[in-house]
Design an enzyme around this catalytic site. Structure first.
Site, mmCIF file in Angstrom:
data_model
loop_
_atom_site.group_PDB
_atom_site.id
_atom_site.type_symbol
_atom_site.label_atom_id
_atom_site.label_comp_id
_atom_site.label_asym_id
_atom_site.label_seq_id
_atom_site.Cartn_x
_atom_site.Cartn_y
_atom_site.Cartn_z
ATOM 1 N N ARG A 1 32.133 80.481 17.019
ATOM 2 C CA ARG A 1 32.002 79.952 15.659
ATOM 3 C C ARG A 1 30.734 79.126 15.513
ATOM 4 O O ARG A 1 29.769 79.542 14.885
ATOM 5 C CB ARG A 1 33.254 79.129 15.298
ATOM 6 N N ASP A 2 30.693 77.975 16.124
ATOM 7 C CA ASP A 2 29.543 77.084 15.977
ATOM 8 C C ASP A 2 28.298 77.675 16.624
ATOM 9 O O ASP A 2 27.180 77.442 16.170
ATOM 10 C CB ASP A 2 29.869 75.720 16.596
ATOM 11 N N HIS B 1 31.611 66.103 20.882
ATOM 12 C CA HIS B 1 30.836 67.319 20.613
ATOM 13 C C HIS B 1 29.364 66.922 20.652
ATOM 14 O O HIS B 1 28.825 66.412 19.671
ATOM 15 C CB HIS B 1 31.235 67.855 19.232
ATOM 16 N N CYS C 1 22.825 73.757 14.102
ATOM 17 C CA CYS C 1 23.458 73.475 12.819
ATOM 18 C C CYS C 1 22.536 73.995 11.725
ATOM 19 O O CYS C 1 21.387 73.541 11.629
ATOM 20 C CB CYS C 1 23.703 71.978 12.623
ATOM 21 N N ASN D 1 24.146 73.440 21.342
ATOM 22 C CA ASN D 1 25.280 72.684 21.847
ATOM 23 C C ASN D 1 25.190 72.510 23.361
ATOM 24 O O ASN D 1 24.451 73.231 24.049
ATOM 25 C CB ASN D 1 26.579 73.446 21.537
ATOM 26 N N HIS E 1 25.205 67.591 21.322
ATOM 27 C CA HIS E 1 24.075 68.519 21.360
ATOM 28 C C HIS E 1 23.059 67.965 22.347
ATOM 29 O O HIS E 1 23.006 66.766 22.598
ATOM 30 C CB HIS E 1 23.459 68.679 19.970
#
Length: 317
Positions: free
Chosen positions: A26-27, A219, A252, A261, A221
């Site tokens: 997803r991300d 989460h 993003c 990420n 980065h």
């Protein structure tokens, strides 16, 4: 015969097991320029599940105009029905997204909020308060249906337009998400500017304000190379859920300074070296990221993937 690497050397004060919340499908893929075929996405999720990951965020039920890379959610999710014993959460932006997800049998959803006004405006076209008002009926309906709800909170450590984000500001929005009914929160370092002291300070303040560490995931980065250091700081504070993306995929689309990420392989290498259980087969996971990198037409940014790939090539030669 030499021992396996990484050498396991446990450290005091760390949790015995960490749940990795895999966000690659997803991300990770939402920021790709080219649209990845649905069949490749389905195979990616299956391979990740087979590597031992117990939570794999599958897709997002947002409007295709906003994230065209994930416009195939209705086609993808049914292809994952044969995966057993693995949570497959999906992102939903509003009640329409919830309707679409529930119709396909999703039992775990996530909503996404911002700790800053500028990012809320750019990402959701709303103020922070307006976005929370939009999520309220989504979370309420989900809880009525006994769904698990995760709340993502972006820009917890810094914002490209507003700069440093006060800890109190983050805590205020985090508490609102908990009050809405979110079962867990994911604290996002969206542009990768956090440092370990900042991580501990935010976790401590959340704890003081009634947001338990057990309900918090992190989460990170890796924009400034701090993701693993920040993760270790969170683990030392008691966090046991860490988001990561296979092969380091993702960024993003609404914050151009956000790079990839934290790579799941890099995280697993560190955790296994510390004697922390993950249930993940690092070899299978690495092979999966190499497989996806081939389909994306570029090497994985994960240092561990590159190192293990190089080791494999050396052995073959």
């Amino acid at each position: 015969m030499t021992g396996a690497l990484p050498m396991e050397v446990p450290a005091a004060g760390l949790p015995p097991r960490v749940r990795i919340h895999e966000v690659g499908p997803r991300d990770g893929l939402q920021n790709e320029r080219q649209v990845v075929p649905t069949g490749v996405k389905a195979e990616f999720v299956h391979r990740l599940a087979a590597s031992g990951l117990t939570t794999v965020e599958a897709t997002s039920f947002v409007h295709p105009k906003w994230v065209p890379q994930l416009a195939d959610a209705e086609d993808l999710y049914p292809r994952l029905a044969d995966i057993e014993g693995v949570a497959l959460p999906v992102l939903v932006p509003n009640e329409r997204g919830l309707d679409r997800a529930v119709a396909l049998g999703a039992r775990r959803i996530a909503v996404f909020a911002s700790a800053t006004e500028t990012f809320a405006a750019r990402n959701l076209n709303r103020t922070v308060e307006e976005s929370l008002a939009m999520f309220a009926p989504v979370v309420a309906r989900a809880k009525d249906d006994k769904l698990h709800v995760r709340g993502y909170l972006s820009m917890c450590f810094g914002d490209p337009w507003e700069g440093a984000v006060p800890v109190g500001q983050v805590v205020r929005v985090a508490r609102r998400l908990r009050d809405l009914g979110c079962d867990e929160l994911s604290l996002g370092d969206t542009i990768g500017v956090a440092t370990p002291g900042h991580v501990r300070a935010l976790l401590a303040r959340l704890d003081e304000e009634g947001v338990p560490t057990g309900a918090v995931g992190v989460h990170f980065h890796d924009t400034y190379g701090q993701a693993l250091a920040n993760t270790l700081a969170a683990l030392q504070y008691g966090v046991t859920t860490v988001d990561a993306s296979a092969g380091g995929l993702g960024g993003c689309p609404y914050a151009k300074s956000a790079t990839g990420n934290l790579a799941t392989e890099d995280l697993v290498w560190m955790l296994h070296g510390l004697g922390i259980e993950t249930g993940v087969d690092l070899g299978r996971l690495t092979a999966t990221s190499m497989w996806m990198a081939e389909r994306l037409g570029r090497p994985s940014p994960s240092r561990t993937v590159r190192a293990l790939a190089g080791t494999a090539s050396h052995k073959e030669s």
